[in-house]
Design an enzyme around this catalytic site. Structure first.
Site, PDB file in Angstrom:
ATOM      1  N   LYS A  69      -8.259 -63.850-105.550  1.00  0.00           N
ATOM      2  CA  LYS A  69      -7.578 -63.587-104.282  1.00  0.00           C
ATOM      3  C   LYS A  69      -6.222 -62.979-104.558  1.00  0.00           C
ATOM      4  CE  LYS A  69      -7.138 -63.950 -99.776  1.00  0.00           C
ATOM      5  NZ  LYS A  69      -6.647 -62.565 -99.745  1.00  0.00           N
ATOM      6  N   LYS A  93      -0.464 -69.714-107.605  1.00  0.00           N
ATOM      7  CA  LYS A  93      -0.106 -69.912-106.195  1.00  0.00           C
ATOM      8  C   LYS A  93      -1.241 -70.598-105.421  1.00  0.00           C
ATOM      9  CE  LYS A  93       2.004 -66.165-104.809  1.00  0.00           C
ATOM     10  NZ  LYS A  93       2.282 -64.833-104.218  1.00  0.00           N
ATOM     11  N   LYS A 105      -5.076 -59.203-108.200  1.00  0.00           N
ATOM     12  CA  LYS A 105      -4.089 -58.337-107.550  1.00  0.00           C
ATOM     13  C   LYS A 105      -4.496 -56.890-107.732  1.00  0.00           C
ATOM     14  CE  LYS A 105       0.037 -58.707-105.515  1.00  0.00           C
ATOM     15  NZ  LYS A 105       0.582 -59.902-104.823  1.00  0.00           N
ATOM     16  N   THR A 189       4.015 -65.590 -94.497  1.00  0.00           N
ATOM     17  CA  THR A 189       4.813 -65.707 -95.719  1.00  0.00           C
ATOM     18  C   THR A 189       6.223 -66.182 -95.369  1.00  0.00           C
ATOM     19  OG1 THR A 189       3.514 -63.919 -96.651  1.00  0.00           O
ATOM     20  CG2 THR A 189       5.510 -64.522 -97.846  1.00  0.00           C
TER      21      THR A 189
HETATM   22  N1  GLU Z   1       0.396 -60.421-101.299  1.00  0.00           N
HETATM   23  C1  GLU Z   1       0.631 -61.772-100.882  1.00  0.00           C
HETATM   24  C2  GLU Z   1       1.097 -62.610-102.057  1.00  0.00           C
HETATM   25  O1  GLU Z   1       1.630 -62.105-103.021  1.00  0.00           O
HETATM   26  C3  GLU Z   1      -0.543 -62.361-100.119  1.00  0.00           C
HETATM   27  C4  GLU Z   1      -1.804 -62.502-100.900  1.00  0.00           C
HETATM   28  C5  GLU Z   1      -3.013 -62.903-100.063  1.00  0.00           C
HETATM   29  O2  GLU Z   1      -2.865 -63.194 -98.893  1.00  0.00           O
HETATM   30  O3  GLU Z   1      -4.102 -62.883-100.647  1.00  0.00           O
HETATM   31  O4  GLU Z   1       1.002 -63.803-102.038  1.00  0.00           O
END
Ligand code: GLU
Length: 417
Positions: A69, A93, A105, A189
């Site tokens: 993810k 995370k 990513k 976020t």
């Molecule tokens: N790009 C965001 C992060 O760095 C969200 C990632 C997501 O929702 O999968 O956490």
């Protein structure tokens, strides 16, 4: 951005956690290396008829706890090592907020600000096509990141669905509401950052109502962090974006709603009424209670960490503090709420969105808000407790907690064959 390599920083953080927790060597090696790395060259027909080739990546770090993810970033300085670091941070995370995902990513080296909407659409669709064999709702789920948002998510979802022959909303999160997005995802976020700041303030005995907050970066995370912290009673005294920073120390700080309106209209925070212009360096070193870096990697380094005056640094961006700066801040008694905790609200609501996509059952804003609050507060306390237990700072505490959870999953599944 700087030339400090973010992947080397991510590895240093992992190595340090491995040392503290006496991690088994084999597991350490597994976690140091992403499971899969794909680099693609993306030909795009530009509006003037020329063909331009862009380089994109998708990195899948670990999927022991669930599908990979993580977001997709469009930025001129995207490199494979940056995407590898960001993918690893996603693994940690997701483990910290305890959602059943691993980490991945994506990124494309491009300058979205100089491209037309049609060019961006062709770029996004071609990239989706080129990574389509390694993504999917049960395999690898993308999301927005720097300079991508619901519009790009919709193109990618549509392209993937067209290729696979059925509508597949669960392949990506952060979609527009009318095609399977979740209420509350856009602001998630920033809201998660605000919950962490609130919890951190309790630990420091700082009253949020009289707290002065500085925010570096006024994109999605920074804007909503400002908005929710203001709602919680804090004064936002300075903010910046790529075009420069502003400072206003009057009663109650900046009028955040008016500032958002100003930024939407003019494309920058500079020029906002009554505010004085300041440089990025001045902004980071301002006298304040809480500093929220919400822009890019490597903003707080060994060169400026000594000058940080804030009592708390809440990392809305990924990787804003280098390991050397971390040590300095810790010695100075600062509370650093690390990125993999502070900005995990985004991926948490991405998880809620994915659940809604798979069940076709859509939730109210209140439900998303309350579930997010529960997840963030639990994660904050889990990290805080781990840090106390190991007598380390919250970054190391968060790493130990995350690595433990991921290693437990790897061990439970076993190494096959
Ligand atoms: N790009 C965001 C992060 O760095 C969200 C990632 C997501 O929702 O999968 O956490």
């Amino acid at each position: 951005m700087s030339d400090i390599n973010p992947f080397e920083n991510a590895l240093k953080q992992l190595d340090e956690a491995a040392r503290i927790m006496h991690l088994d060597e084999g597991m350490h090696e597994v976690l140091r290396t992403p499971k899969r790395v794909l680099t693609v060259s993306i030909p795009v027909r530009m509006d003037d008829g020329r063909v331009k080739v862009f380089i994109g990546h998708r990195v899948q770090h670990n999927d022991a706890r669930g599908p990979y993810k993580g977001g997709i970033r469009y930025h001129p300085q995207v490199t494979l090592d940056e995407v590898k670091a960001l993918a690893m941070w996603m693994t940690w995370k997701c483990a910290i907020v305890d959602v059943p995902f691993g980490g991945g990513k994506g990124g494309i080296a491009c300058d979205p600000k100089s491209m037309s909407e049609h060019e961006l659409e062709r770029l996004s669709r071609r990239y989706a096509y080129m990574i389509s064999d390694i993504i999917g709702p049960y395999v690898d789920i993308s999301a927005p990141d720097v300079y991508t948002g619901p519009r790009e998510m919709a193109w990618i979802m549509d392209t993937y669905s067209a290729l696979k022959g059925s509508i597949s909303p669960g392949v990506i999160t952060g979609k527009p509401l009318n095609i399977g997005g979740s209420k509350g995802r856009t602001e998630a976020t920033g809201l998660g950052v605000a919950f962490c700041v609130r919890e951190g303030a309790k630990k420091l005995n700082v009253d949020l109502k009289s707290a002065r907050v500085v925010i570096q970066g006024f994109g999605n995370a920074g804007t909503y962090a400002a908005k929710f912290l203001k709602q919680m009673g804090a004064s936002i005294i300075a903010v910046s974006d790529s075009k420069g920073g502003i400072f206003y120390d009057g009663k109650d700080g900046l009028d955040v709603e008016a500032l958002i309106e100003h930024k939407t209209r003019t494309g920058m925070v500079r020029g906002f009424r009554n505010a004085r212009e300041i440089t990025n360096k001045e902004l980071l070193e301002l006298e304040c209670d809480i500093l929220v870096p919400a822009a890019y990697e490597n903003q707080i380094t060994k060169d400026n960490a000594e000058n940080i005056k804030a009592k708390m640094v809440a990392e809305a961006a990924n990787g804003p503090t280098t390991p050397e700066a971390d040590e300095i801040l810790f010695k100075k008694g600062k509370l650093v709420v690390p990125d993999i905790l502070a900005n995990a609200g985004g991926v948490t609501v991405s998880y809620f969105e994915w659940v809604q996509n798979l069940t076709r059952d859509y939730w109210s804003y209140e439900k998303v808000h309350d579930m997010l609050e529960g997840k963030m507060v639990t994660a904050f306390n889990d990290v805080y407790r781990t840090a106390e237990e190991y007598k380390v700072d919250m970054r190391k505490g968060s790493m130990v907690l995350a690595v433990n959870r991921v290693v437990d999953a790897i061990k439970a599944r076993g190494i096959w064959p």
